[in-house]
Scaffold this motif. Sequence first.
Motif, PDB file in Angstrom:
ATOM      1  N   ILE A   2      50.804 -24.006 126.424  1.00 44.20           N
ATOM      2  CA  ILE A   2      50.873 -22.878 127.356  1.00 44.20           C
ATOM      3  C   ILE A   2      50.267 -23.288 128.682  1.00 44.20           C
ATOM      4  N   ASN A   3      50.962 -23.022 129.772  1.00 36.21           N
ATOM      5  CA  ASN A   3      50.454 -23.363 131.095  1.00 36.21           C
ATOM      6  C   ASN A   3      50.066 -22.093 131.819  1.00 36.21           C
ATOM      7  N   TYR A   4      48.770 -21.789 131.908  1.00 38.26           N
ATOM      8  CA  TYR A   4      48.318 -20.537 132.490  1.00 38.26           C
ATOM      9  C   TYR A   4      48.463 -20.508 133.995  1.00 38.26           C
ATOM     10  N   TRP A   5      48.516 -21.696 134.629  1.00 37.83           N
ATOM     11  CA  TRP A   5      48.671 -21.692 136.087  1.00 37.83           C
ATOM     12  C   TRP A   5      49.998 -21.038 136.488  1.00 37.83           C
ATOM     13  N   SER A   6      51.065 -21.378 135.776  1.00 37.56           N
ATOM     14  CA  SER A   6      52.366 -20.825 136.143  1.00 37.56           C
ATOM     15  C   SER A   6      52.438 -19.334 135.851  1.00 37.56           C
ATOM     16  N   THR A  44      40.769 -18.079 124.589  1.00 37.33           N
ATOM     17  CA  THR A  44      39.494 -17.422 124.273  1.00 37.33           C
ATOM     18  C   THR A  44      39.044 -17.676 122.834  1.00 37.33           C
ATOM     19  N   GLU A  45      39.947 -18.200 122.003  1.00 38.65           N
ATOM     20  CA  GLU A  45      39.589 -18.559 120.627  1.00 38.65           C
ATOM     21  C   GLU A  45      39.223 -20.034 120.505  1.00 38.65           C
ATOM     22  N   MET A 128      39.593 -18.812 133.266  1.00 36.53           N
ATOM     23  CA  MET A 128      40.950 -18.490 133.713  1.00 36.53           C
ATOM     24  C   MET A 128      41.196 -17.003 133.470  1.00 36.53           C
ATOM     25  N   TYR A 129      41.882 -16.364 134.416  1.00 38.69           N
ATOM     26  CA  TYR A 129      42.117 -14.920 134.350  1.00 38.69           C
ATOM     27  C   TYR A 129      43.613 -14.612 134.387  1.00 38.69           C
ATOM     28  N   ASP A 130      43.980 -13.474 133.808  1.00 37.11           N
ATOM     29  CA  ASP A 130      45.354 -13.007 133.956  1.00 37.11           C
ATOM     30  C   ASP A 130      45.440 -12.080 135.164  1.00 37.11           C
ATOM     31  N   ARG A 131      46.605 -11.445 135.360  1.00 35.40           N
ATOM     32  CA  ARG A 131      46.810 -10.592 136.540  1.00 35.40           C
ATOM     33  C   ARG A 131      45.921  -9.358 136.519  1.00 35.40           C
ATOM     34  N   ILE A 136      41.332 -15.162 130.012  1.00 39.14           N
ATOM     35  CA  ILE A 136      42.285 -15.594 128.993  1.00 39.14           C
ATOM     36  C   ILE A 136      42.037 -17.028 128.534  1.00 39.14           C
ATOM     37  N   GLY A 137      41.060 -17.682 129.112  1.00 41.63           N
ATOM     38  CA  GLY A 137      40.785 -19.056 128.701  1.00 41.63           C
ATOM     39  C   GLY A 137      39.792 -19.734 129.616  1.00 41.63           C
ATOM     40  N   LEU A 138      39.702 -21.039 129.473  1.00 43.57           N
ATOM     41  CA  LEU A 138      38.698 -21.817 130.187  1.00 43.57           C
ATOM     42  C   LEU A 138      39.241 -23.207 130.504  1.00 43.57           C
ATOM     43  N   ILE A 139      38.988 -23.659 131.721  1.00 46.60           N
ATOM     44  CA  ILE A 139      39.279 -25.040 132.100  1.00 46.60           C
ATOM     45  C   ILE A 139      37.970 -25.815 132.075  1.00 46.60           C
ATOM     46  N   VAL A 140      37.965 -26.962 131.414  1.00 47.82           N
ATOM     47  CA  VAL A 140      36.778 -27.818 131.349  1.00 47.82           C
ATOM     48  C   VAL A 140      37.108 -29.146 132.014  1.00 47.82           C
TER      49      VAL A 140
END
Length: 307
Positions: A2-6, A44-45, A128-131, A136-140
């Motif tokens: 899954i690519n959260y940036w897009s 988040t999991e 990382m955030y949604d709209r 919704i997640g984390l970049i390390v």
Amino acid sequence: MINYWSICMSSHAKNRTQDEIDSIHQYYMEIINSMPNIVYWIDTECNLKGCNNNFVELLGVNTINDLKGSPYQQMEEFAHWDKERIETLKLDDMKVIFSGVPQHHVEEQPIKDNSGKLFYFQSSRIPMYDRNKQIIGLIVILNNITLNKEIETHADALQENKQTTKSLLNEGYLPTVLMVEDNIIAQNVEKALLTALHCHVDIADSADSAIKLFQPGKYDLVLMDIGLEDSSGYVVAKQLRQKEKNTDHHVPIIALTGFEADVVKYDCQHYFMEGAISKPLTCEQAEQIIKHYVYHMDVPIRGLKTT
């Protein structure tokens, strides 16, 4: 993956076609893969949702498709890092996910693998955030500072060159390398290896370009392809030595050859090169060369043939 940036980059993302999303995904992955850092991102999991090539190489697996589950499982299974230390990394990641407070440039405690080797990293963790501004997640992002730590330790133990080496580190000195190579693939591979070791790399794709770029004292190291299309690496090395004549400078020149290094090592001596290594240059060899020739550490270089 899954690519959260897009997904998150635009309020109109939901109207994009799959081809557009795939194109944006590829664009961002090219940027991330060009970074010298190790990068992974999780949901988040704490499930692994993506990473760059440096993370794949760190683990020693072939492709990102070989990775399943969490990044921490991969660290234990493939990198063989200490289990307790991995658990601490996971907890630190989870704290940022739950708090939403990013961390930048945190020097991690050393990590040991099953061979006893220590790894040192500086970490940054960005939620990382949604709209809807929900996490919704984390970049390390991990910056491998193992080489710097080893150099510091070596400088403490070695009186000769101690102050010089420490001052270079304190000033954030970047070793400068001239890479004489006309093959584009080899250029990209070797530059990536050296950039990951915090080197500044100039590329000369021809003999003329190498001669124009080179000045005595400008470079800490020269990697010389022997089989140039427009000339010979031997001839170029001789011309570089001519430019150094009557100066106090003598840059180490390492020949890279598609032949057996044992075959060309005698020619290297004749043309005043330090030795030869058979292609392709490996990550281990690049690190050993920088340690030995730039920081004057008593480190053997695997595969380097000298007379």
